[in-house]
Design a protein around this motif. Sequence first.
Motif, PDB file in Angstrom:
ATOM      1  N   LEU A  43      35.681  32.461  26.890  1.00  0.00           N
ATOM      2  CA  LEU A  43      35.738  33.627  27.383  1.00  0.00           C
ATOM      3  C   LEU A  43      36.661  34.688  26.620  1.00  0.00           C
ATOM      4  CD1 LEU A  43      34.565  34.919  30.088  1.00  0.00           C
ATOM      5  CD2 LEU A  43      36.767  34.585  31.017  1.00  0.00           C
ATOM      6  N   TYR A  44      37.607  34.319  26.013  1.00  0.00           N
ATOM      7  CA  TYR A  44      38.571  35.181  25.400  1.00  0.00           C
ATOM      8  C   TYR A  44      37.698  35.871  24.128  1.00  0.00           C
ATOM      9  CZ  TYR A  44      42.772  36.711  22.681  1.00  0.00           C
ATOM     10  OH  TYR A  44      43.571  37.359  21.997  1.00  0.00           O
ATOM     11  N   GLU A  45      36.939  34.844  23.544  1.00  0.00           N
ATOM     12  CA  GLU A  45      36.118  35.312  22.329  1.00  0.00           C
ATOM     13  C   GLU A  45      35.034  36.519  22.933  1.00  0.00           C
ATOM     14  OE1 GLU A  45      34.125  31.992  20.434  1.00  0.00           O
ATOM     15  OE2 GLU A  45      36.358  30.942  20.355  1.00  0.00           O
ATOM     16  N   MET A  46      34.441  36.092  24.258  1.00  0.00           N
ATOM     17  CA  MET A  46      33.393  37.018  24.513  1.00  0.00           C
ATOM     18  C   MET A  46      34.198  38.291  24.888  1.00  0.00           C
ATOM     19  SD  MET A  46      31.896  33.923  27.128  1.00  0.00           S
ATOM     20  CE  MET A  46      30.703  35.063  28.124  1.00  0.00           C
ATOM     21  N   MET A  47      35.278  38.377  25.319  1.00  0.00           N
ATOM     22  CA  MET A  47      35.897  39.611  25.535  1.00  0.00           C
ATOM     23  C   MET A  47      36.218  40.263  24.480  1.00  0.00           C
ATOM     24  SD  MET A  47      39.631  40.175  27.503  1.00  0.00           S
ATOM     25  CE  MET A  47      40.634  39.892  26.212  1.00  0.00           C
ATOM     26  N   ASN A  48      36.701  39.564  23.515  1.00  0.00           N
ATOM     27  CA  ASN A  48      36.917  40.454  22.120  1.00  0.00           C
ATOM     28  C   ASN A  48      35.434  40.965  21.490  1.00  0.00           C
ATOM     29  OD1 ASN A  48      39.614  39.937  22.112  1.00  0.00           O
ATOM     30  ND2 ASN A  48      39.622  37.757  21.106  1.00  0.00           N
ATOM     31  N   SER A  49      34.607  40.226  21.696  1.00  0.00           N
ATOM     32  CA  SER A  49      33.295  40.863  21.201  1.00  0.00           C
ATOM     33  C   SER A  49      32.638  41.648  22.043  1.00  0.00           C
ATOM     34  CB  SER A  49      32.371  39.444  20.995  1.00  0.00           C
ATOM     35  OG  SER A  49      31.819  38.881  22.253  1.00  0.00           O
ATOM     36  N   GLY A  50      33.098  42.065  23.093  1.00  0.00           N
ATOM     37  CA  GLY A  50      32.417  43.060  24.210  1.00  0.00           C
ATOM     38  C   GLY A  50      31.305  42.303  25.046  1.00  0.00           C
ATOM     39  N   GLU A  51      31.254  41.179  24.907  1.00  0.00           N
ATOM     40  CA  GLU A  51      30.266  40.378  25.625  1.00  0.00           C
ATOM     41  C   GLU A  51      30.713  40.526  27.264  1.00  0.00           C
ATOM     42  OE1 GLU A  51      28.262  36.300  24.984  1.00  0.00           O
ATOM     43  OE2 GLU A  51      29.273  36.964  23.252  1.00  0.00           O
ATOM     44  N   TYR A  52      32.012  40.488  27.546  1.00  0.00           N
ATOM     45  CA  TYR A  52      32.488  40.229  28.854  1.00  0.00           C
ATOM     46  C   TYR A  52      33.825  41.205  29.012  1.00  0.00           C
ATOM     47  CZ  TYR A  52      35.272  38.089  32.611  1.00  0.00           C
ATOM     48  OH  TYR A  52      35.959  38.053  33.706  1.00  0.00           O
ATOM     49  N   THR A  53      33.622  41.747  30.157  1.00  0.00           N
ATOM     50  CA  THR A  53      34.742  42.813  30.686  1.00  0.00           C
ATOM     51  C   THR A  53      35.362  42.150  31.616  1.00  0.00           C
ATOM     52  OG1 THR A  53      33.152  44.667  29.991  1.00  0.00           O
ATOM     53  CG2 THR A  53      35.149  45.129  31.302  1.00  0.00           C
ATOM     54  N   PRO A  54      36.642  41.953  31.756  1.00  0.00           N
ATOM     55  CA  PRO A  54      37.305  41.356  33.005  1.00  0.00           C
ATOM     56  C   PRO A  54      37.644  42.400  34.155  1.00  0.00           C
ATOM     57  CG  PRO A  54      38.667  41.447  30.974  1.00  0.00           C
ATOM     58  CD  PRO A  54      37.528  42.048  30.805  1.00  0.00           C
ATOM     59  N   LEU A  55      37.851  41.738  35.305  1.00  0.00           N
ATOM     60  CA  LEU A  55      38.114  42.675  36.066  1.00  0.00           C
ATOM     61  C   LEU A  55      39.597  43.195  36.045  1.00  0.00           C
ATOM     62  CD1 LEU A  55      37.150  40.655  39.450  1.00  0.00           C
ATOM     63  CD2 LEU A  55      35.716  42.269  38.130  1.00  0.00           C
ATOM     64  N   THR A  56      39.673  44.328  36.678  1.00  0.00           N
ATOM     65  CA  THR A  56      41.082  44.972  36.907  1.00  0.00           C
ATOM     66  C   THR A  56      41.840  44.457  37.872  1.00  0.00           C
ATOM     67  OG1 THR A  56      40.332  46.640  38.164  1.00  0.00           O
ATOM     68  CG2 THR A  56      40.271  47.030  35.964  1.00  0.00           C
ATOM     69  N   VAL A  57      42.964  44.392  38.173  1.00  0.00           N
ATOM     70  CA  VAL A  57      43.932  43.876  39.445  1.00  0.00           C
ATOM     71  C   VAL A  57      43.066  44.665  40.689  1.00  0.00           C
ATOM     72  CG1 VAL A  57      45.750  44.037  40.511  1.00  0.00           C
ATOM     73  CG2 VAL A  57      46.037  43.292  38.138  1.00  0.00           C
ATOM     74  N   ASP A  58      43.120  45.968  40.486  1.00  0.00           N
ATOM     75  CA  ASP A  58      42.409  46.594  41.687  1.00  0.00           C
ATOM     76  C   ASP A  58      40.723  46.219  42.241  1.00  0.00           C
ATOM     77  OD1 ASP A  58      42.535  48.822  43.576  1.00  0.00           O
ATOM     78  OD2 ASP A  58      41.054  49.643  42.346  1.00  0.00           O
ATOM     79  N   GLU A  59      39.970  45.819  41.154  1.00  0.00           N
ATOM     80  CA  GLU A  59      38.753  45.313  41.328  1.00  0.00           C
ATOM     81  C   GLU A  59      39.030  44.022  42.200  1.00  0.00           C
ATOM     82  OE1 GLU A  59      36.319  47.571  37.710  1.00  0.00           O
ATOM     83  OE2 GLU A  59      37.249  45.614  37.274  1.00  0.00           O
ATOM     84  N   ALA A  60      39.688  43.330  41.457  1.00  0.00           N
ATOM     85  CA  ALA A  60      39.911  41.863  41.968  1.00  0.00           C
ATOM     86  C   ALA A  60      40.369  41.775  43.479  1.00  0.00           C
ATOM     87  CB  ALA A  60      40.835  41.122  41.099  1.00  0.00           C
ATOM     88  N   VAL A  61      41.330  42.747  43.846  1.00  0.00           N
ATOM     89  CA  VAL A  61      41.754  42.929  44.890  1.00  0.00           C
ATOM     90  C   VAL A  61      40.935  43.202  46.390  1.00  0.00           C
ATOM     91  CG1 VAL A  61      43.392  44.018  46.559  1.00  0.00           C
ATOM     92  CG2 VAL A  61      44.361  43.028  44.476  1.00  0.00           C
ATOM     93  N   LYS A  62      39.976  43.950  45.585  1.00  0.00           N
ATOM     94  CA  LYS A  62      38.979  44.417  46.595  1.00  0.00           C
ATOM     95  C   LYS A  62      37.714  43.560  46.717  1.00  0.00           C
ATOM     96  CE  LYS A  62      40.104  49.315  46.343  1.00  0.00           C
ATOM     97  NZ  LYS A  62      40.195  50.344  45.132  1.00  0.00           N
ATOM     98  N   TRP A  63      37.470  43.012  45.655  1.00  0.00           N
ATOM     99  CA  TRP A  63      36.418  42.011  45.638  1.00  0.00           C
ATOM    100  C   TRP A  63      36.772  40.511  46.568  1.00  0.00           C
ATOM    101  CZ3 TRP A  63      33.070  40.731  40.619  1.00  0.00           C
ATOM    102  CH2 TRP A  63      32.269  39.673  40.796  1.00  0.00           C
ATOM    103  N   GLY A  64      38.135  40.204  46.019  1.00  0.00           N
ATOM    104  CA  GLY A  64      38.775  38.796  46.582  1.00  0.00           C
ATOM    105  C   GLY A  64      38.992  39.197  47.952  1.00  0.00           C
ATOM    106  N   GLY A  65      39.436  40.494  48.480  1.00  0.00           N
ATOM    107  CA  GLY A  65      39.496  40.559  49.971  1.00  0.00           C
ATOM    108  C   GLY A  65      38.340  40.808  50.859  1.00  0.00           C
TER     109      GLY A  65
END
Length: 320
Positions: A197-219
Amino acid sequence: MTKAMKKQPFFLPFGGCRGRCVFCNQRAITGVDEVPSPQFVSSILKNLTEPVEVCYFGGSFCRFTFEKIKEYLDAVVNDAPKGSRIRFSTYPGDLQNKKLRSMVLSYPIACVELGIQSLDSEVLSLCRRETDPVAILENMVVLRDENVPLSVQLMIGLPGQTVSSSIYDINKIAEIKGESEWQFRLYPCLVIENTELYEMMNSGEYTPLTVDEAVKWGGRVIDVATSLGFTPIRAGLQESEMLASQVRGGPHHPALGELMFSESIIRKLIRLNPKGPWVLPSSNMSKFTGHRGYGLNRLAELTSMPEKEVAEKLTFFPAH
Ligand code: SF4
């Protein structure tokens, strides 16, 4: 009320795993490099004086060989104080094998934690996990019918995953759960060193969630899970120096779980009474006042009311 049994965890990093899921680096999460042997487990358990819940985490427990699984289970029965029980996490679907299931369930099992993560075959494929959600669900029916105490683990922010797919997953699992009392864990997808996933993020294939997005999604997911009768036992990963040093992206925040629970409570309040007033046990107060008043701000935002008005409509009573 029955006193919860003390937990005695053993981390078996990647123990039994047939591959590597793109997001997973158990060694970084647990800080454990080697899989401890059943003999090592026995040597620790022999020194305990009170019954414990022995937890085998960090791998796919039911994917060890039949003999190895038995050795880990025997270590508890033979060497832990009498009355001790067993909890383990495993890949979902593995207990479909009747011989294995009968053997495992002949031990004092406190809980089987199924690392489901997602039921979306596209997401599972992007994560390099086995991709047959039907098999996972069928196995859950078998386990439910045999009254196996279960906990389901889901993740948010996985490659290709959406909020609606998570909500669909928890609803689908709830259909099987019925009236059973199942536990629930929710983990955010973090980008950890030495993962695909680290490689996927570095190549632009994956965009991780921000803290704010994760809080709203998770909640949102926790709110739905709770309303469907699941008992949430954890949200967010256990924070440690080791984990902090290995995270390269994603919603890494020491209070992520607490914030997700705040969000879920706020969603529940609004669901039950859109404009208030709201009455809550005082044990929930920190969820509104902590983290720079996240809860109050968010309640004001979602109800379109000024924060002062929201605060006036919120009453806490001493918990019994
Ligand atoms: S997520 Fe589970 S199955 Fe996948 S590599 Fe990690 S421990 Fe193994």
